[in-house]
Design a protein around this motif. Structure first.
Motif, mmCIF file in Angstrom:
data_model
loop_
_atom_site.group_PDB
_atom_site.id
_atom_site.type_symbol
_atom_site.label_atom_id
_atom_site.label_comp_id
_atom_site.label_asym_id
_atom_site.label_seq_id
_atom_site.Cartn_x
_atom_site.Cartn_y
_atom_site.Cartn_z
ATOM 1 N N ARG A 52 26.827 -13.898 -2.483
ATOM 2 C CA ARG A 52 25.517 -13.266 -2.294
ATOM 3 C C ARG A 52 24.621 -13.710 -3.445
ATOM 4 N NH1 ARG A 52 24.714 -10.429 2.668
ATOM 5 N NH2 ARG A 52 26.793 -9.901 3.415
ATOM 6 N N LEU A 53 23.620 -14.523 -3.133
ATOM 7 C CA LEU A 53 22.788 -15.136 -4.167
ATOM 8 C C LEU A 53 21.363 -14.610 -4.130
ATOM 9 C CD1 LEU A 53 24.170 -18.761 -3.677
ATOM 10 C CD2 LEU A 53 24.768 -17.158 -5.500
ATOM 11 N N ARG A 54 21.211 -13.365 -3.723
ATOM 12 C CA ARG A 54 19.886 -12.756 -3.571
ATOM 13 C C ARG A 54 19.656 -11.716 -4.665
ATOM 14 N NH1 ARG A 54 19.429 -16.957 -0.135
ATOM 15 N NH2 ARG A 54 20.183 -16.543 1.973
ATOM 16 N N PRO A 55 18.418 -11.537 -5.117
ATOM 17 C CA PRO A 55 18.159 -10.633 -6.256
ATOM 18 C C PRO A 55 18.512 -9.181 -6.006
ATOM 19 C CG PRO A 55 16.111 -11.400 -5.271
ATOM 20 C CD PRO A 55 17.202 -12.240 -4.699
ATOM 21 N N GLY A 56 18.396 -8.729 -4.763
ATOM 22 C CA GLY A 56 18.759 -7.352 -4.439
ATOM 23 C C GLY A 56 20.091 -7.239 -3.748
ATOM 24 N N GLY A 57 20.785 -8.384 -3.617
ATOM 25 C CA GLY A 57 22.118 -8.387 -3.036
ATOM 26 C C GLY A 57 22.171 -7.881 -1.606
#
Length: 251
Positions: free
Chosen positions: A18-23
């Motif tokens: 998961r490579l997103r800022p808010g997961g």
């Protein structure tokens, strides 16, 4: 680690899925607001390794077109899609968000996570214009990105750019909303909070215990330790200048 390796590639190499800022938390909010169903045509811009697309196809049975500029990530996505037997539902290809290879009004939903931050403001505006163009009337744009808070933003930006080796340009909540409103979108709804990409709680939620332990084990290797420490410090600054924002907007 090679000097030019950008942050998301570095984290993927450590085992982060998961490579997103808010997961996963922010992604789940987007999905909950997207009106997904089997008959929807979905475009994911910056699909990376296909994690979100695979989850959507398995959950809703919808058809998904994924685009990305990273050929290595697309090869991984194709491998993951084939392993799940989802080739009939998901197709990925190399394409640029600023000039999408699709007809007007082709999609019911466009989802784009952690990519607009990478673009300077004029390119952000152009990409959002492309999303508007390829959406059907009434369709939804779902985005998820880094949000700046507080003061001293130039110093924060410089620290972030040095940590992830790319010249990102995240915006404040007000400025993100303005980009979408100026692009013609309506019914703009947002969800925001603290960056969870490398927080201990966020990693456990996104990757599970075994996945988190694998990431930490790889991060502590001699060749990775300094870079991981720098990223961890910036992303978990106690002043919390870096947040995430998720946006649902309608054409």
């Amino acid at each position: 680690m090679k000097k030019e390796e950008v942050g998301h590639n570095f984290l993927a190499r450590l085992g982060k899925t998961r490579l997103r800022p808010g997961g996963r938390k922010a992604t789940e909010w987007l999905i909950g607001n997207g009106d997904f169903s089997r008959d929807k045509q979905v475009l994911e811009v910056a699909c990376n390794m296909g994690t979100t697309a695979i989850g959507l196809a398995k959950r809703f049975g919808c058809h998904i077109e994924g685009v990305d500029l990273d050929e290595a990530a697309l090869r991984k996505a194709e491998t993951h899609i084939a392993a799940q037997g989802l080739q009939d539902l998901i197709h990925v290809q190399r394409a640029n968000a600023l000039s999408l290879p699709f007809d007007d009004a082709s999609f019911d939903i466009v989802i784009n996570e952690a990519m607009l931050t990478m673009l300077p403001l004029p390119a952000k505006i152009k990409a959002v214009g492309e999303y508007y163009r390829v959406l059907k009337p009434g369709g939804f744009l779902l985005t998820h990105d880094v949000m700046l808070t507080g003061t001293n933003r130039e110093a924060v930006l410089q620290q972030l750019r040095e940590a992830i080796n790319i010249s990102v340009t995240p915006l404040s909540k007000t400025d993100w909303i303005k980009v979408f409103a100026d692009g013609g979108f309506r019914n703009i709804d947002t969800f925001n909070g603290e960056m969870t990409l490398l927080s201990p709680r966020g990693m456990l939620y996104d990757e599970g215990l075994l996945g988190s332990l694998k990431i930490i084990k790889n991060a502590l290797k001699t060749e990775n330790r300094a870079t991981f420490k720098k990223m961890f410090k910036v992303f978990n600054d106690p002043r919390k200048p870096l947040n995430f924002i998720a946006v649902c907007a309608q054409k």
